[in-house]
Design a protein around this motif. Structure first.
Motif, PDB file in Angstrom:
ATOM      1  N   ARG A   1       0.761  -0.986  -0.073  1.00 16.92           N
ATOM      2  CA  ARG A   1      -0.134   0.039  -0.021  1.00 16.92           C
ATOM      3  C   ARG A   1       0.871   1.315   0.030  1.00 16.92           C
ATOM      4  NH1 ARG A   1      -3.208  -2.971   3.643  1.00 16.92           N
ATOM      5  NH2 ARG A   1      -2.644  -1.825   5.324  1.00 16.92           N
ATOM      6  N   GLN A   2       1.916   1.296   0.752  1.00 17.89           N
ATOM      7  CA  GLN A   2       2.796   2.580   1.014  1.00 17.89           C
ATOM      8  C   GLN A   2       3.526   2.688  -0.393  1.00 17.89           C
ATOM      9  OE1 GLN A   2       5.297   1.657   4.289  1.00 17.89           O
ATOM     10  NE2 GLN A   2       3.793   2.541   5.690  1.00 17.89           N
ATOM     11  N   LEU A   3       3.887   1.367  -1.052  1.00 16.77           N
ATOM     12  CA  LEU A   3       4.617   1.727  -2.364  1.00 16.77           C
ATOM     13  C   LEU A   3       3.498   2.438  -3.236  1.00 16.77           C
ATOM     14  CD1 LEU A   3       7.275   1.047  -4.241  1.00 16.77           C
ATOM     15  CD2 LEU A   3       6.442  -1.342  -4.237  1.00 16.77           C
ATOM     16  N   ALA A   4       2.369   1.670  -3.472  1.00 13.26           N
ATOM     17  CA  ALA A   4       1.413   2.271  -4.341  1.00 13.26           C
ATOM     18  C   ALA A   4       1.154   3.477  -4.212  1.00 13.26           C
ATOM     19  CB  ALA A   4       0.164   1.322  -4.234  1.00 13.26           C
ATOM     20  N   ASP A   5       1.119   4.125  -3.025  1.00  9.73           N
ATOM     21  CA  ASP A   5       0.632   5.458  -2.373  1.00  9.73           C
ATOM     22  C   ASP A   5       1.960   6.355  -3.190  1.00  9.73           C
ATOM     23  OD1 ASP A   5      -0.374   7.679  -1.215  1.00  9.73           O
ATOM     24  OD2 ASP A   5       1.052   7.736   0.256  1.00  9.73           O
ATOM     25  N   LEU A   6       3.135   5.971  -3.019  1.00  3.35           N
ATOM     26  CA  LEU A   6       4.514   6.760  -3.268  1.00  3.35           C
ATOM     27  C   LEU A   6       4.326   6.837  -5.145  1.00  3.35           C
ATOM     28  CD1 LEU A   6       7.178   5.522  -1.037  1.00  3.35           C
ATOM     29  CD2 LEU A   6       6.112   7.902  -0.833  1.00  3.35           C
ATOM     30  N   GLU A   7       4.082   5.521  -5.872  1.00  2.30           N
ATOM     31  CA  GLU A   7       4.114   5.591  -6.977  1.00  2.30           C
ATOM     32  C   GLU A   7       3.050   6.483  -7.558  1.00  2.30           C
ATOM     33  OE1 GLU A   7       4.149   1.434  -7.941  1.00  2.30           O
ATOM     34  OE2 GLU A   7       6.184   1.469  -7.906  1.00  2.30           O
ATOM     35  N   SER A   8       1.858   6.583  -6.822  1.00  2.00           N
ATOM     36  CA  SER A   8       0.812   7.474  -7.397  1.00  2.00           C
ATOM     37  C   SER A   8       1.011   8.804  -7.232  1.00  2.00           C
ATOM     38  CB  SER A   8      -0.533   7.134  -6.542  1.00  2.00           C
ATOM     39  OG  SER A   8      -0.453   7.457  -5.193  1.00  2.00           O
ATOM     40  N   ARG A   9       1.707   9.217  -6.442  1.00  2.30           N
ATOM     41  CA  ARG A   9       2.298  10.468  -6.186  1.00  2.30           C
ATOM     42  C   ARG A   9       3.468  11.056  -6.896  1.00  2.30           C
ATOM     43  NH1 ARG A   9       3.670  11.838  -0.608  1.00  2.30           N
ATOM     44  NH2 ARG A   9       3.935   9.511   0.176  1.00  2.30           N
ATOM     45  N   GLY A  10       3.986   9.897  -7.782  1.00  5.80           N
ATOM     46  CA  GLY A  10       4.925  10.382  -8.713  1.00  5.80           C
ATOM     47  C   GLY A  10       6.387  10.034  -8.370  1.00  5.80           C
ATOM     48  N   VAL A  11       6.445   9.343  -7.085  1.00 10.54           N
ATOM     49  CA  VAL A  11       7.995   8.928  -6.511  1.00 10.54           C
ATOM     50  C   VAL A  11       8.218   7.524  -7.157  1.00 10.54           C
ATOM     51  CG1 VAL A  11       9.276   8.268  -4.581  1.00 10.54           C
ATOM     52  CG2 VAL A  11       7.721   9.956  -4.552  1.00 10.54           C
ATOM     53  N   ARG A  12       9.541   7.198  -7.949  1.00 11.39           N
ATOM     54  CA  ARG A  12       9.862   6.427  -8.615  1.00 11.39           C
ATOM     55  C   ARG A  12      10.946   5.769  -7.893  1.00 11.39           C
ATOM     56  NH1 ARG A  12       5.409   5.251 -10.614  1.00 11.39           N
ATOM     57  NH2 ARG A  12       4.619   6.762 -12.174  1.00 11.39           N
ATOM     58  N   ARG A  13      11.212   4.402  -8.109  1.00 11.22           N
ATOM     59  CA  ARG A  13      12.367   3.533  -7.574  1.00 11.22           C
ATOM     60  C   ARG A  13      13.566   4.011  -8.236  1.00 11.22           C
ATOM     61  NH1 ARG A  13       9.649  -2.511  -7.527  1.00 11.22           N
ATOM     62  NH2 ARG A  13       7.742  -1.796  -6.763  1.00 11.22           N
ATOM     63  N   ARG A  14      14.734   4.008  -7.480  1.00 13.75           N
ATOM     64  CA  ARG A  14      16.009   4.255  -8.011  1.00 13.75           C
ATOM     65  C   ARG A  14      16.399   3.457  -9.125  1.00 13.75           C
ATOM     66  NH1 ARG A  14      19.281   5.261  -2.754  1.00 13.75           N
ATOM     67  NH2 ARG A  14      17.708   3.602  -1.895  1.00 13.75           N
ATOM     68  N   SER A  15      15.999   2.061  -9.130  1.00  8.66           N
ATOM     69  CA  SER A  15      16.246   1.166 -10.042  1.00  8.66           C
ATOM     70  C   SER A  15      15.807   1.276 -11.311  1.00  8.66           C
ATOM     71  CB  SER A  15      16.080  -0.179  -9.600  1.00  8.66           C
ATOM     72  OG  SER A  15      14.526  -0.192  -9.398  1.00  8.66           O
ATOM     73  N   GLU A  16      14.472   2.011 -11.218  1.00  4.49           N
ATOM     74  CA  GLU A  16      13.828   2.410 -12.730  1.00  4.49           C
ATOM     75  C   GLU A  16      14.691   3.673 -13.382  1.00  4.49           C
ATOM     76  OE1 GLU A  16       9.768   3.089 -11.853  1.00  4.49           O
ATOM     77  OE2 GLU A  16       9.372   1.053 -11.449  1.00  4.49           O
ATOM     78  N   ARG A  17      15.071   4.401 -12.503  1.00  5.90           N
ATOM     79  CA  ARG A  17      15.983   5.646 -12.937  1.00  5.90           C
ATOM     80  C   ARG A  17      16.943   5.409 -13.982  1.00  5.90           C
ATOM     81  NH1 ARG A  17      17.379   9.258  -8.376  1.00  5.90           N
ATOM     82  NH2 ARG A  17      15.789   8.265  -7.298  1.00  5.90           N
ATOM     83  N   SER A  18      17.909   4.489 -13.231  1.00 11.86           N
ATOM     84  CA  SER A  18      18.877   3.909 -14.227  1.00 11.86           C
ATOM     85  C   SER A  18      18.636   3.134 -15.571  1.00 11.86           C
ATOM     86  CB  SER A  18      20.050   3.204 -13.193  1.00 11.86           C
ATOM     87  OG  SER A  18      19.247   1.727 -13.108  1.00 11.86           O
ATOM     88  N   ALA A  19      17.564   2.522 -15.592  1.00 11.00           N
ATOM     89  CA  ALA A  19      16.946   2.045 -16.673  1.00 11.00           C
ATOM     90  C   ALA A  19      16.795   2.954 -17.597  1.00 11.00           C
ATOM     91  CB  ALA A  19      15.813   0.861 -16.536  1.00 11.00           C
ATOM     92  N   ASP A  20      16.167   4.170 -17.199  1.00 17.47           N
ATOM     93  CA  ASP A  20      15.740   5.128 -18.249  1.00 17.47           C
ATOM     94  C   ASP A  20      17.003   6.043 -18.752  1.00 17.47           C
ATOM     95  OD1 ASP A  20      12.897   5.771 -16.275  1.00 17.47           O
ATOM     96  OD2 ASP A  20      13.051   4.470 -17.899  1.00 17.47           O
ATOM     97  N   GLY A  21      18.215   5.925 -18.257  1.00 19.65           N
ATOM     98  CA  GLY A  21      19.272   6.480 -18.812  1.00 19.65           C
ATOM     99  C   GLY A  21      19.682   7.692 -17.567  1.00 19.65           C
ATOM    100  N   GLY A  22      19.041   7.564 -16.618  1.00 18.31           N
ATOM    101  CA  GLY A  22      19.364   8.652 -15.494  1.00 18.31           C
ATOM    102  C   GLY A  22      20.293   8.065 -14.612  1.00 18.31           C
ATOM    103  N   THR A  23      20.748   8.891 -13.633  1.00 14.84           N
ATOM    104  CA  THR A  23      21.854   8.437 -13.080  1.00 14.84           C
ATOM    105  C   THR A  23      21.544   7.624 -11.849  1.00 14.84           C
ATOM    106  OG1 THR A  23      21.752  10.287 -11.548  1.00 14.84           O
ATOM    107  CG2 THR A  23      23.305  10.532 -13.426  1.00 14.84           C
ATOM    108  N   ALA A  24      22.125   6.654 -11.342  1.00 16.04           N
ATOM    109  CA  ALA A  24      21.880   5.774 -10.483  1.00 16.04           C
ATOM    110  C   ALA A  24      22.205   5.925  -9.032  1.00 16.04           C
ATOM    111  CB  ALA A  24      22.272   4.329 -10.631  1.00 16.04           C
TER     112      ALA A  24
END
Length: 61
Positions: free
Chosen positions: A38-61
């Motif tokens: 539930r907490q993870l779904a709440d964070l994701e609904s507010r736009g907070v993403r996991r750090r591991s997803e950022r590195s897959a998008d080409g962002g800095t890890a």
């Protein structure tokens, strides 16, 4: 019950307590897992993403 002799009460109590502890841990894990999802779904609904997803998008890890 004579198979356990004079220690039958202690043996059954020990097994009973062990079963209760294991059951309580199982319930705790299930309840905590639901809470974490539930907490993870709440964070994701507010736009907070996991750090591991950022590195897959080409962002800095």
């Amino acid at each position: 019950m004579t198979m356990f002799g004079n220690h039958a009460g202690f043996i059954f109590a020990a097994y009973g307590i062990a079963i209760l502890v294991i059951a309580a841990l199982f319930v705790w894990i299930v309840v905590d897992g639901r809470s974490q999802r539930r907490q993870l779904a709440d964070l994701e609904s507010r736009g907070v993403r996991r750090r591991s997803e950022r590195s897959a998008d080409g962002g800095t890890a």
